[in-house]
Write an enzyme that holds these catalytic residues in place. Structure first.
Site, PDB file in Angstrom:
ATOM      1  N   LYS A  50       0.837  -1.205   0.000  1.00  0.00           N
ATOM      2  CA  LYS A  50       0.000   0.000   0.000  1.00  0.00           C
ATOM      3  C   LYS A  50       0.866   1.247   0.000  1.00  0.00           C
ATOM      4  O   LYS A  50       0.613   2.185  -0.756  1.00  0.00           O
ATOM      5  CB  LYS A  50      -0.913   0.014   1.235  1.00  0.00           C
ATOM      6  CG  LYS A  50      -2.074  -0.944   1.145  1.00  0.00           C
ATOM      7  CD  LYS A  50      -2.788  -1.057   2.482  1.00  0.00           C
ATOM      8  CE  LYS A  50      -3.802  -2.188   2.421  1.00  0.00           C
ATOM      9  NZ  LYS A  50      -4.350  -2.542   3.737  1.00  0.00           N
ATOM     10  N   GLN A  94      -5.243  -1.859   9.701  1.00  0.00           N
ATOM     11  CA  GLN A  94      -5.081  -3.169   9.087  1.00  0.00           C
ATOM     12  C   GLN A  94      -5.664  -4.259   9.990  1.00  0.00           C
ATOM     13  O   GLN A  94      -5.416  -4.279  11.195  1.00  0.00           O
ATOM     14  CB  GLN A  94      -3.589  -3.416   8.825  1.00  0.00           C
ATOM     15  CG  GLN A  94      -3.271  -4.682   8.051  1.00  0.00           C
ATOM     16  CD  GLN A  94      -3.797  -4.662   6.621  1.00  0.00           C
ATOM     17  OE1 GLN A  94      -3.838  -3.613   5.976  1.00  0.00           O
ATOM     18  NE2 GLN A  94      -4.200  -5.812   6.134  1.00  0.00           N
ATOM     19  N   ASP A 117     -11.558   2.201   3.787  1.00  0.00           N
ATOM     20  CA  ASP A 117     -11.921   0.779   3.695  1.00  0.00           C
ATOM     21  C   ASP A 117     -13.421   0.606   3.423  1.00  0.00           C
ATOM     22  O   ASP A 117     -13.845  -0.472   2.997  1.00  0.00           O
ATOM     23  CB  ASP A 117     -11.619   0.068   5.024  1.00  0.00           C
ATOM     24  CG  ASP A 117     -10.322  -0.728   5.006  1.00  0.00           C
ATOM     25  OD1 ASP A 117      -9.864  -1.089   3.910  1.00  0.00           O
ATOM     26  OD2 ASP A 117      -9.790  -0.996   6.097  1.00  0.00           O
TER      27      ASP A 117
HETATM   28  N1  GUN Z   1      -7.026  -7.263   6.047  1.00  0.00           N
HETATM   29  C1  GUN Z   1      -7.340  -7.997   4.954  1.00  0.00           C
HETATM   30  N2  GUN Z   1      -8.051  -7.269   4.081  1.00  0.00           N
HETATM   31  C2  GUN Z   1      -8.200  -6.052   4.623  1.00  0.00           C
HETATM   32  C3  GUN Z   1      -8.839  -4.854   4.182  1.00  0.00           C
HETATM   33  O1  GUN Z   1      -9.432  -4.769   3.108  1.00  0.00           O
HETATM   34  N3  GUN Z   1      -8.748  -3.800   5.026  1.00  0.00           N
HETATM   35  C4  GUN Z   1      -8.114  -3.872   6.222  1.00  0.00           C
HETATM   36  N4  GUN Z   1      -8.106  -2.781   6.983  1.00  0.00           N
HETATM   37  N5  GUN Z   1      -7.515  -4.949   6.665  1.00  0.00           N
HETATM   38  C5  GUN Z   1      -7.560  -6.042   5.863  1.00  0.00           C
END
Ligand code: GUN
Length: 290
Positions: A50, A94, A117
């Site tokens: 990211k 996350q 998200d």
């Molecule tokens: N862990 C796995 N997929 C995601 C996601 O789309 N967002 C977040 N914040 N954590 C994750």
């Protein structure tokens, strides 16, 4: 074969152009912060990916790493700081979090306008009942790949295999918004294969390697595989496996995403897309067509 890497690269190029266009008139670049608790290796891989993609499109990337034993109240205090920080236009925490910390309390604390998200209840509600929210990244990425492969979504039979809050449920809501006829099925459903065989659009997010076989697929269907299962090849080397048996499905489907190189790259590109949307709304800029 649907090339998710190429589609994601096109979306990132478009976002980079937008950041450049805004550059001369805006004192602040779009800022995305990522909060990671502990150092789950899979999470660290995502967080690094990211950060790299964020910088690549000209946005500002901020990382907050908290120790595994951080208290829920300390995490909530950081979220309040990010909510109030004008340089942060979007952020996420996350997942998964340590068992001590209630994920819903964390998600509820995020300012819905910065919730890139799309997990906050207000954004979930807007996705379902209409209105301007932020849409979860993986389902949004899947929808963009489906649109690239199909001229018309209205009236199509769409089957979503999986009902998670992150993928299955928002995916079904998005396809319904596109006027598809949507069926959600899951591991407790009877006759999974029969349901899948009716699908013009099949999105699989079940978390089981190779669950969907070639004879579950309607000839010509668009098949989107969200699975990311860790396996090993014949020599014992680590391998990422989808939820669809790709070799079998390839002969039947009209279009299909591979794993890796399908949905995965689109998820991160859509996170940057959400950051751009959040930035424009917060700064009163016209909504970009992306
Ligand atoms: N862990 C796995 N997929 C995601 C996601 O789309 N967002 C977040 N914040 N954590 C994750």
């Amino acid at each position: 074969m649907i090339d998710g890497r190429a589609a994601a690269a096109r979306l990132r190029a478009r976002l980079r152009d937008l950041v450049m266009e805004f550059g001369p008139t805006q004192d602040l670049a779009p800022g995305l912060a990522v909060v990671q608790v502990g150092d789950n290796p899979a999470s660290s891989v995502y967080v690094r990916g990211k950060a790299r993609a964020t910088v690549e499109v000209g946005m500002k990337s901020m990382e907050h790493k908290l120790p595994e034993d951080v208290s829920e109240s300390a995490l909530l205090a950081l979220i309040r700081r990010l909510n109030d920080d004008p340089a942060v236009h979007g952020f996420l925490v996350q997942l998964p979090l340590p068992a001590r910390i209630r994920p819903q309390a964390v998600v509820d604390a995020i300012d819905p306008a910065k919730d890139v998200d799309g997990f906050h209840p207000l954004n979930v509600g807007r996705l379902v009942s209409g209105g301007e929210g932020l849409v979860p990244c993986t389902p949004q990425g899947c929808l963009m790949l489906i649109r690239d492969s199909l001229d018309r979504l209205a009236g199509q039979e769409a089957v979503v295999l999986g009902r998670s809050n992150i993928v299955g449920k928002p995916m079904a809501a998005l396809l319904l918004r596109e006027d598809c006829t949507v069926t959600t099925i899951h591991t407790k459903s009877r006759d999974l294969a029969q349901h899948c065989r009716r699908a013009d659009i099949l999105v699989v997010a079940a978390g089981r390697a190779g669950l969907v076989r070639g004879d579950w697929i309607k000839p010509g269907a668009v098949v989107i595989d969200v699975g990311m299962n860790r396996g090993v090849d014949a020599d014992g080397k680590p391998l990422l496996l989808g939820d669809v048996d790709f070799d079998e499905a390839m002969d039947v489907a009209g279009a299909i995403t591979p794993v890796p190189g399908g949905v995965g790259p689109m998820t991160i590109a859509c996170l940057l897309r959400n950051t751009m949307i959040a930035y424009c709304r917060q700064r009163g800029l016209p909504a970009p067509e992306i």
